[in-house]
Design an enzyme around this catalytic site. Structure first.
Site, PDB file in Angstrom:
ATOM      1  N   GLY A 145       0.814  -1.228   0.000  1.00 42.83           N
ATOM      2  CA  GLY A 145       0.000   0.000   0.000  1.00 42.83           C
ATOM      3  C   GLY A 145       0.838   1.265   0.000  1.00 42.83           C
ATOM      4  N   GLU A 203       1.656   1.666  -3.605  1.00 42.96           N
ATOM      5  CA  GLU A 203       0.417   2.071  -4.291  1.00 42.96           C
ATOM      6  C   GLU A 203       0.086   3.547  -4.039  1.00 42.96           C
ATOM      7  OE1 GLU A 203      -2.540  -1.514  -4.477  1.00 42.96           O
ATOM      8  OE2 GLU A 203      -1.508  -1.602  -2.571  1.00 42.96           O
TER       9      GLU A 203
HETATM   10  N1  CO8 Z   1       2.639  -3.722   8.886  1.00 39.73           N
HETATM   11  C1  CO8 Z   1       2.861  -3.744  10.227  1.00 39.73           C
HETATM   12  N2  CO8 Z   1       4.078  -3.637  10.776  1.00 39.73           N
HETATM   13  C2  CO8 Z   1       5.129  -3.530   9.954  1.00 39.73           C
HETATM   14  C3  CO8 Z   1       4.990  -3.498   8.557  1.00 39.73           C
HETATM   15  C4  CO8 Z   1       3.656  -3.598   8.023  1.00 39.73           C
HETATM   16  N3  CO8 Z   1       3.417  -3.540   6.704  1.00 39.73           N
HETATM   17  N4  CO8 Z   1       6.209  -3.391   7.997  1.00 39.73           N
HETATM   18  C5  CO8 Z   1       7.076  -3.334   9.011  1.00 39.73           C
HETATM   19  N5  CO8 Z   1       6.434  -3.411  10.188  1.00 39.73           N
HETATM   20  C6  CO8 Z   1       7.020  -3.385  11.541  1.00 39.73           C
HETATM   21  C7  CO8 Z   1       7.708  -4.691  11.886  1.00 39.73           C
HETATM   22  O1  CO8 Z   1       6.776  -5.639  12.354  1.00 39.73           O
HETATM   23  C8  CO8 Z   1       8.676  -4.227  12.941  1.00 39.73           C
HETATM   24  O2  CO8 Z   1       7.982  -4.073  14.148  1.00 39.73           O
HETATM   25  P1  CO8 Z   1       8.582  -4.734  15.523  1.00 39.73           P
HETATM   26  O3  CO8 Z   1       9.843  -3.936  15.748  1.00 39.73           O
HETATM   27  O4  CO8 Z   1       7.522  -4.484  16.535  1.00 39.73           O
HETATM   28  O5  CO8 Z   1       8.872  -6.161  15.225  1.00 39.73           O
HETATM   29  C9  CO8 Z   1       9.076  -2.838  12.492  1.00 39.73           C
HETATM   30  O6  CO8 Z   1       8.063  -2.412  11.570  1.00 39.73           O
HETATM   31  C10 CO8 Z   1      10.404  -2.778  11.759  1.00 39.73           C
HETATM   32  O7  CO8 Z   1      10.359  -3.728  10.698  1.00 39.73           O
HETATM   33  P2  CO8 Z   1      11.423  -4.910  10.504  1.00 39.73           P
HETATM   34  O8  CO8 Z   1      12.067  -5.258  11.822  1.00 39.73           O
HETATM   35  O9  CO8 Z   1      10.750  -6.013   9.768  1.00 39.73           O
HETATM   36  O10 CO8 Z   1      12.504  -4.168   9.605  1.00 39.73           O
HETATM   37  P3  CO8 Z   1      13.485  -4.842   8.547  1.00 39.73           P
HETATM   38  O11 CO8 Z   1      14.436  -3.784   8.126  1.00 39.73           O
HETATM   39  O12 CO8 Z   1      14.043  -6.109   9.065  1.00 39.73           O
HETATM   40  O13 CO8 Z   1      12.542  -5.220   7.287  1.00 39.73           O
HETATM   41  C11 CO8 Z   1      10.832  -4.815   5.644  1.00 39.73           C
HETATM   42  C12 CO8 Z   1      11.921  -4.214   6.566  1.00 39.73           C
HETATM   43  C13 CO8 Z   1      11.500  -5.659   4.565  1.00 39.73           C
HETATM   44  C14 CO8 Z   1      10.100  -3.653   5.019  1.00 39.73           C
HETATM   45  C15 CO8 Z   1       9.888  -5.699   6.490  1.00 39.73           C
HETATM   46  O14 CO8 Z   1       9.457  -4.956   7.619  1.00 39.73           O
HETATM   47  C16 CO8 Z   1       8.658  -6.141   5.752  1.00 39.73           C
HETATM   48  O15 CO8 Z   1       8.741  -7.054   4.944  1.00 39.73           O
HETATM   49  N6  CO8 Z   1       7.501  -5.506   6.019  1.00 39.73           N
HETATM   50  C17 CO8 Z   1       6.234  -5.882   5.426  1.00 39.73           C
HETATM   51  C18 CO8 Z   1       6.114  -5.366   4.013  1.00 39.73           C
HETATM   52  C19 CO8 Z   1       4.827  -5.840   3.375  1.00 39.73           C
HETATM   53  O16 CO8 Z   1       4.558  -7.009   3.251  1.00 39.73           O
HETATM   54  N7  CO8 Z   1       3.993  -4.887   2.969  1.00 39.73           N
HETATM   55  C20 CO8 Z   1       2.727  -5.160   2.307  1.00 39.73           C
HETATM   56  C21 CO8 Z   1       1.616  -5.130   3.294  1.00 39.73           C
HETATM   57  S1  CO8 Z   1       0.070  -5.608   2.574  1.00 39.73           S
HETATM   58  C22 CO8 Z   1      -0.478  -4.242   1.761  1.00 39.73           C
HETATM   59  O17 CO8 Z   1       0.174  -3.238   1.749  1.00 39.73           O
HETATM   60  C23 CO8 Z   1      -1.807  -4.363   1.086  1.00 39.73           C
HETATM   61  C24 CO8 Z   1      -2.282  -3.053   0.462  1.00 39.73           C
HETATM   62  C25 CO8 Z   1      -3.650  -3.223  -0.165  1.00 39.73           C
HETATM   63  C26 CO8 Z   1      -4.734  -3.323   0.890  1.00 39.73           C
HETATM   64  C27 CO8 Z   1      -6.094  -3.060   0.301  1.00 39.73           C
HETATM   65  C28 CO8 Z   1      -7.168  -3.157   1.401  1.00 39.73           C
HETATM   66  C29 CO8 Z   1      -8.571  -3.080   0.818  1.00 39.73           C
END
Ligand code: CO8
Length: 259
Positions: free
Chosen positions: A110, A113
């Site tokens: 998102g 997007e």
């Molecule tokens: N949602 C919630 N929390 C998140 C997200 C997320 N998308 N991304 C990161 N965080 C959090 C992590 O859980 C972490 O929290 P905590 O310290 O409490 O564990 C904190 O942010 C830092 O993240 P990381 O420790 O994972 O950091 P890294 O540097 O190791 O990794 C990444 C960075 C690669 C970005 C990794 O965090 C990741 O893969 N994040 C998820 C990315 C993802 O999958 N995004 C897509 C989400 S789905 C979406 O966007 C759908 C949109 C359309 C919806 C339409 C609805 C109708």
């Protein structure tokens, strides 16, 4: 000025800045943040002195790492039908202002997007674009399947959606996701050059040019050209057109009034 929890809003002269500010989760967009994003855009839209809106991530690692996965986990099929992210991004695309996304970190799901819904995307060497939704068992449902294909072509869009691979800012610019690519050290200068060029234009002409490109893109050529004809006819009657042409003849900068 509107005060919000997850979004910092500021105005500098004719530019409104929307800063996504939830760095502890890489600016992941939950329902509250999406609602605040809409409020911020609605607020800036009404400010007639503002001609450009810049969307950026707060200092740190991300523009936005996508929808908040913790809140997505609780969603049902019916939520999918009504959730507002797609509608808010449509509102952003339809803004009468020029919208610029500045990507200096992760722009995923998102978040990517959201950037795609803006008119111009500026990426740095820290940018990472990607649509990882299929790994979560969903798809880019905030306009991403359609906007990405329209911006970079169906084949490349399918590659990025199906593999979920992340692309660097440099590759993003090569394949057309990012409009501009620069080093972080040059970012301010890059933004200044682009905004200065835009601020010299007639705001009413900007508005109609944007609408004509967007609305014309998905209809047949004849209808699209008719829309173009109507838009330029409207502009022929504006004070800005009189000023713009007079300024050229008098060899001076134009002073547009958006009328
Ligand atoms: N949602 C919630 N929390 C998140 C997200 C997320 N998308 N991304 C990161 N965080 C959090 C992590 O859980 C972490 O929290 P905590 O310290 O409490 O564990 C904190 O942010 C830092 O993240 P990381 O420790 O994972 O950091 P890294 O540097 O190791 O990794 C990444 C960075 C690669 C970005 C990794 O965090 C990741 O893969 N994040 C998820 C990315 C993802 O999958 N995004 C897509 C989400 S789905 C979406 O966007 C759908 C949109 C359309 C919806 C339409 C609805 C109708």
């Amino acid at each position: 000025m509107l005060t919000l929890d997850y979004i910092h809003l500021s105005i500098v002269q004719q530019i409104g800045y929307i800063t996504l500010n939830r760095p502890e989760v890489l600016n992941a967009l939950d329902e509250k943040m999406v609602k605040e994003l809409q409020e911020a855009f609605t607020y800036l839209e009404k400010e007639s002195a503002i001609h450009i809106i810049i969307v950026q991530g707060a200092e740190g690692k991300a523009f936005a790492a996508g929808a908040d996965i913790k809140s997505l986990e609780k969603r049902t099929s019916l939520d999918g039908l009504v959730l507002g992210m797609q509608g808010v991004y449509n509102q952003i695309e339809q803004s009468t202002k020029v919208t610029i996304a500045v990507i200096n970190g992760f722009a995923l799901g998102g978040g990517c997007e959201l950037a795609l819904a803006c008119d111009i995307r500026i990426a740095t060497e820290k940018a990472k674009f990607g649509l990882p939704e299929l790994s979560l068992g969903i798809l880019p449902g905030a306009g991403g399947t359609q906007r990405l294909a329209r911006i970079i072509g169906k084949g490349r869009a399918l590659d990025l959606i199906l593999t979920g691979r992340m692309v660097s800012g440099e590759e993003a610019q090569q394949i057309g996701i990012a409009t501009y690519y620069c080093q972080e050290a040059q970012l301010e200068q890059q933004i200044q050059e682009i905004t200065e060029a835009i601020l010299k234009k007639s705001p009413i002409a900007i508005h109609l040019a944007k609408q004509t490109v967007h609305h014309g893109f998905d209809v047949d050529m004849q209808t699209a050209q008719w829309m173009e004809k109507l838009a330029i006819s409207l502009l022929f009657g504006t004070e800005d057109k009189a000023e713009g042409t007079r300024a050229f003849i008098e060899k001076r900068p134009a002073n547009f009034t958006n009328k």
